[in-house]
Design a protein around this motif. Structure first.
Motif: not given
Length: 250
Positions: A219-228
């Motif tokens: 699964p794709m990792r859930d990246e937070p809004p601040e992630s690049g």
């Protein structure tokens, strides 16, 4: 009286017609649909942000793929093409939407990116011509799950024609149970609708790409809004490698 079928391409075109107007998602006539989709750049669409896919970043960071020639399939506004160019790839980036290609070119100019050639058109029609390959990497972020079942034939033919021996296919697509339609393939034709995109299981992806060697499927990792990086957990990410020698008996 029409008797218009004498080739596989004729059959594919006939089946495309069963899904009008949804055929605008993948056929050469789909530019208008996608141009409308990309017209408002301020829409809260997660992949409008200038962030590369987290799985692509991970493959590069871990050395699973190495710089060479890359094809960004359905490149949209160019976020992954920019990442590939920054990593040292010579990139062909293609999309049906002229609006998306215009946006991608603007982004490339803004950051001074070099080594990217943007192509406006149907990747299936351009494969072997403008998109001649061979490519060391084909990256597809969300194109595959918008194809009807019969267009997997075209997709696999594109990979066969353009991916170099030992090259990699990097894929993100809808994950069954999280996003996309899970009806059987035949039902899409009975209903003349794709319901926004097709969901896939791990097993179905392994079967479809059985001629390639699986490197990673998760699964794709859930990246937070601040992630690049871009990451949504309703997507599969997969990395497959083409054998350097033909695989017989499959």
């Amino acid at each position: 009286m029409d008797r218009n079928i004498r080739s596989v391409d004729d059959v594919l075109a006939l089946l495309d017609g069963l899904f009008a107007p949804e055929a605008d998602r993948w056929t050469a006539g789909g530019a208008d649909w996608w141009d409308g989709f990309y017209a408002d750049r301020d829409k809260p669409i997660p992949f409008f942000a200038a962030k590369p896919d987290e799985n692509l970043v991970s493959y590069l960071d871990r050395g699973l793929v190495a710089p060479g020639r890359a094809l960004d399939l359905g490149c949209g506004p160019g976020r992954n093409a920019l990442q590939l160019a920054a990593a040292g790839y010579e990139v062909d980036a293609v999309d049906l939407s002229g609006a998306a290609i215009t946006w991608a070119r603007e982004r490339a100019r803004e950051v001074g990116a070099e080594g990217i050639t943007f192509h406006h058109g149907d990747a299936f029609a351009l494969a072997g011509a403008e998109l001649a390959g061979p490519y060391d990497l084909i990256h597809d972020s969300g194109c595959f799950h918008h194809l009807p079942p019969h267009r997997r034939i075209s997709y696999l033919a594109l990979v066969e024609r353009t991916l170099a021996p030992g090259g990699h296919l990097s894929l993100t697509c809808f994950a069954a149970g999280k996003m996309g339609s899970e009806v059987p393939d035949a039902d899409f034709y009975r209903q003349s609708a794709l319901h926004g995109g097709l969901a896939y299981t791990e097993e179905s992806l392994r079967w479809i790409f059985a001629d390639l060697t699986e490197v990673e499927l998760r699964p794709m990792r859930d990246e937070p809004p601040e992630s690049g990086a871009f990451g949504e957990p309703f997507l599969w990410t997969a990395l497959f490698r083409r054998p350097r020698q033909p695989v017989y008996g499959r």
